[in-house]
Write a protein that holds these residues in place. Structure first.
Motif, short mmCIF file in Angstrom:
data_model
loop_
_atom_site.label_atom_id
_atom_site.label_comp_id
_atom_site.label_asym_id
_atom_site.label_seq_id
_atom_site.Cartn_x
_atom_site.Cartn_y
_atom_site.Cartn_z
N ARG A 14 52.16 8.51 -4.92
CA ARG A 14 52.61 9.25 -3.94
C ARG A 14 51.29 9.76 -3.09
O ARG A 14 51.53 10.66 -1.94
CB ARG A 14 52.83 10.64 -4.56
CG ARG A 14 54.35 10.49 -5.33
CD ARG A 14 54.66 11.91 -5.98
NE ARG A 14 56.17 11.35 -6.63
CZ ARG A 14 56.34 11.06 -7.81
NH1 ARG A 14 55.16 10.94 -8.65
NH2 ARG A 14 57.50 10.98 -8.24
N GLY A 15 50.23 9.22 -3.30
CA GLY A 15 48.97 9.63 -2.64
C GLY A 15 48.42 11.07 -2.79
O GLY A 15 49.03 11.93 -3.73
N VAL A 16 47.05 11.42 -2.38
CA VAL A 16 46.63 12.57 -2.79
C VAL A 16 47.31 14.03 -2.50
O VAL A 16 47.26 14.84 -3.08
CB VAL A 16 45.02 12.57 -2.46
CG1 VAL A 16 44.39 11.80 -3.35
CG2 VAL A 16 44.85 12.47 -0.90
N SER A 17 48.06 13.82 -1.24
CA SER A 17 48.58 15.20 -1.03
C SER A 17 50.25 14.88 -0.78
O SER A 17 51.12 15.55 -0.16
CB SER A 17 48.29 15.69 0.52
OG SER A 17 48.12 14.70 1.46
N GLY A 18 50.57 13.79 -1.65
CA GLY A 18 52.08 13.43 -1.61
C GLY A 18 52.68 12.84 -0.41
O GLY A 18 53.86 12.66 -0.25
N SER A 19 52.13 12.47 0.61
CA SER A 19 52.60 12.03 1.71
C SER A 19 52.56 10.39 1.92
O SER A 19 52.90 9.81 2.96
CB SER A 19 51.90 12.73 3.26
OG SER A 19 50.57 11.94 3.31
N ALA A 20 51.93 9.80 1.02
CA ALA A 20 51.83 8.44 1.10
C ALA A 20 53.35 7.68 1.51
O ALA A 20 54.37 8.12 0.99
CB ALA A 20 51.53 7.78 -0.31
N GLY A 21 53.24 6.85 2.19
CA GLY A 21 54.65 6.14 2.63
C GLY A 21 55.29 6.77 3.94
O GLY A 21 56.09 6.05 4.34
N ASP A 22 54.58 7.77 4.46
CA ASP A 22 55.02 8.41 5.61
C ASP A 22 54.59 7.54 6.86
O ASP A 22 53.87 7.78 7.45
CB ASP A 22 54.48 9.83 5.71
CG ASP A 22 55.88 10.54 6.30
OD1 ASP A 22 56.61 10.15 7.21
OD2 ASP A 22 55.75 11.93 5.85
N ILE A 23 55.37 6.39 7.09
CA ILE A 23 55.10 5.48 8.16
C ILE A 23 55.53 5.61 9.52
O ILE A 23 55.44 4.91 10.37
CB ILE A 23 55.28 4.04 7.71
CG1 ILE A 23 56.74 3.96 7.58
CG2 ILE A 23 54.64 3.75 6.41
CD1 ILE A 23 57.31 2.21 7.23
N GLY A 24 56.56 6.64 9.53
CA GLY A 24 57.22 6.96 10.63
C GLY A 24 56.48 7.14 12.19
O GLY A 24 56.78 6.64 13.27
N HIS A 25 55.06 7.51 11.84
CA HIS A 25 54.42 7.83 13.10
C HIS A 25 53.13 6.83 13.15
O HIS A 25 52.20 7.26 13.59
CB HIS A 25 54.00 9.48 13.08
CG HIS A 25 55.24 10.39 12.99
ND1 HIS A 25 55.69 10.68 14.24
CD2 HIS A 25 55.92 10.78 11.98
CE1 HIS A 25 56.85 11.30 14.03
NE2 HIS A 25 56.92 11.52 12.46
N ILE A 26 53.22 5.74 12.56
CA ILE A 26 52.19 4.93 12.69
C ILE A 26 52.23 4.20 14.17
O ILE A 26 53.60 3.97 14.49
CB ILE A 26 52.48 3.51 11.61
CG1 ILE A 26 52.02 4.36 10.16
CG2 ILE A 26 51.36 2.64 11.98
CD1 ILE A 26 51.99 3.22 9.19
#
Lengths: 393, 393
Positions: free
Chosen positions: B225-237
């Motif tokens: 999940r990453g340190v603030s829970g946003s891991a994987g949020d790739i829509g704005h790469i």
């Protein structure tokens, strides 16, 4: 043969003494949650194995004074940090404090036999100083993809003569100790985890910008290697389809835009085009321009050099921004020779990452330069092998 | 109150029975490495807790016939899979087999109270069918960033009225059972891990292309999940700095290039520009074009629709290529509404990833379409909460 702990309690005690230093039996008992008698049994066994020794009494906590326990001062770990153009050899004690460290230029492309012989020669110098009564384990980093399981490089692009060379086996036979081989960036990340800015961070990225660009990934306090060991190999991530041709055959890879080699190429072009009298003079006198020259020119205020570093930082930032959104790390460390370009580079990387990554992912994200300079790799090499030796077989 | 296992052996037995189905005592003993008498003690306790029951005798393995053990057939897990425009509610048994599943259109932007009431109504329908004697736990997925620890959405962009709404607490009180809340893409990844193509894969990515684009990351068999829970949020790469303006304020984000919304936008433009009579007719008759319409037009051979899907796949592939080099996964699964675009999309994604990622990372990398269709989310929701209920408190 190197002694190994026989159960998880012993392994935990050894790692605790490695990371926290000497401790009283009372303190150890608090941490590992063993009864006094069970703790005594495990510690006695570690003493018998020669891994631990007792060392006087601690100050009283109210009752009987508790005995101090520490790792045996005779424990020695060796690390070889083999770079593209240099080799570092160090020896540490059980707490991974560097007792001796020698470094010299060495081209990895000279092949495995030559380079490993050189590493063993350097180790001999440390031995001659009386620093190494015995080697309990050796950790080795090499500048290319590694099959961690097999202990050998696999199809490493800048290491001719190393493909599937049995590094672990060769050095293990030579030194008579356990050996592990990993990518150089992974061992740098372990060094940061052990002794650097990442000491209290579970999930982080170490980005090394040197001859090439690579990334060590730590998840939950351990190196994440991926299913074929190539995780973190970010040098060929696309910045732009229309970018410069890369050695890999694609165009617009990060390394084609920015790396020690790309920086030297671009600085040479600037010098030839007459856009930097300072770089032109360097080219004239030395016949070539290195990344280090660009750093010095930038530090002296050369506008062309500063512009090159800014552009490089922007391209690194563009790639990192996406990886930060994906991975959501707790820390990003920038390291490697080109990181010596310092705060101009860092400022540019930060600017792009903070603008382009997901706000949730960057809210509490420090992006920092490594403070370990040249020792991250050797400390990490020692950490790698100590994690193995201080674990149950 | 839902019973929980009291030690790691019991937890291991429950997960084994969940994932492998009924087993004989002899088989269980082989796997968990407990003596026959210790195993009997743990199983007896699980029977007392109502989590496990015995069910006849297994075929003889040479000696005395061993008793069959299974999870209690009265165990029920509930899953709410809340999407941007739909809601799915399902109930499973202890083995996470879906016993009942209802789905209806529902706009998440109507707010937490309306949407959760709707979910509870749908659950009521399943209850009326007699499928739910008792709820042992509920797993909930929502289409936005979640504080997993707090069980609530945090600043979710497409979920007005949900920010910091205490979803876990509200549903926990309503249903009187443990509840966990996660991002919808994470629960889809758990569904694939439990019942889909990722069953035997430790490290993989699930890319969901729907209204937006997101990614579930599994490391070592668990959601990362990453340190603030946003891991994987790739829509704005970033795909390209010069790309279309994105809702986030940057330009050239992946979602600005390709997502359900971007596809509808581009298809409408094609229709208006007269480049697709078929899409123009759809726009004329329905007043709007959806991603599904584009899929149908492409399936019918409309060249403009096919070109849009190809371009979208290329942009997804450009981002995925970098992530594959970085993460070196064992599998990439493409899922979500737009994944219904099928093999044209998949072929384009594969083509870019296989060309642009590191060869070492793609050597054995399957890139596949999900085969779970609409059930990955609810199975994953049940898996999420069962992992919690089948663990020591």
């Amino acid at each position: 043969m190197t002694a190994r702990p026989q159960n998880v309690h012993q392994a935990r005690l050894l790692r605790l003494l490695r990371d926290e230093g000497p401790r009283s039996r009372a303190e150890l008992g608090d941490v590992v949650r063993l009864s006094r008698s069970k703790l005594a049994v495990e510690l006695d066994r570690l003493v018998e194995l020669g891994l631990v020794e007792t060392a006087g009494l601690a100050a009283s906590r109210g009752g009987r004074r508790s005995g101090i326990v520490r790792l045996s001062p005779r424990l020695r770990f060796v690390a070889f940090d083999i770079g593209a153009t240099s080799i570092d050899v160090a020896v540490t004690n059980g707490e991974l404090e560097v007792l001796g460290h020698v470094s010299e230029p060495c081209a990895v492309r000279e092949g495995a036999t030559v380079v490993l012989d050189r590493a063993l020669d350097l180790l001999g110098k440390l031995r001659d100083q009386g620093l190494i009564p015995q080697v309990h384990g050796t950790g080795i980093g090499v500048p290319g993809p590694v099959s961690f399981r097999d202990g050998m490089p696999v199809a490493p692009p800048i290491m001719p003569g190393w493909d599937r060379f049995p590094v672990r086996e060769a050095i293990g036979q030579e030194l008579g100790c356990p050996v592990l081989v990993d990518n150089d960036v992974n061992i740098m990340a372990l060094g940061e985890l052990h002794a650097g800015l990442a000491r209290s961070v579970d999930d982080f990225m170490l980005v090394k910008i040197g001859t090439g660009v690579g990334c060590g990934i730590v998840v939950g306090g351990a190196i994440y290697r991926g299913v074929s060991g190539s995780a973190g190999d970010i040098g060929h991530i696309r910045v732009d389809d229309d970018g410069p041709l890369c050695a890999c055959g694609n165009t617009g890879c990060l390394e084609a835009y920015f790396s020690g080699a790309a920086l030297a190429r671009d600085a040479t072009a600037e010098a030839r085009a007459g856009r930097s009298p300072r770089l032109a003079a360097l080219l004239e006198s030395a016949g070539e321009i290195t990344a280090r020259d660009v750093a010095e020119a930038a530090a002296a205020g050369d506008p062309a050099a500063v512009a090159l570093i800014r552009a490089g930082g922007r391209h690194v930032g563009q790639v990192l921004a996406g990886l930060v959104s994906f991975f959501n790390p707790g820390l990003v460390i920038i390291a490697g020779g080109v990181a010596g370009l310092g705060h101009t580079l860092l400022a540019e990387i930060r600017s792009v990452v903070y603008r382009r990554s997901l706000p949730l992912a960057t809210g509490n994200l420090p992006i920092v330069l490594s403070e370990l300079a040249g020792t991250a790799g050797v400390i990490g090499g020692a950490r790698l092998i100590s994690d193995h030796v201080f674990a149950t077989a």
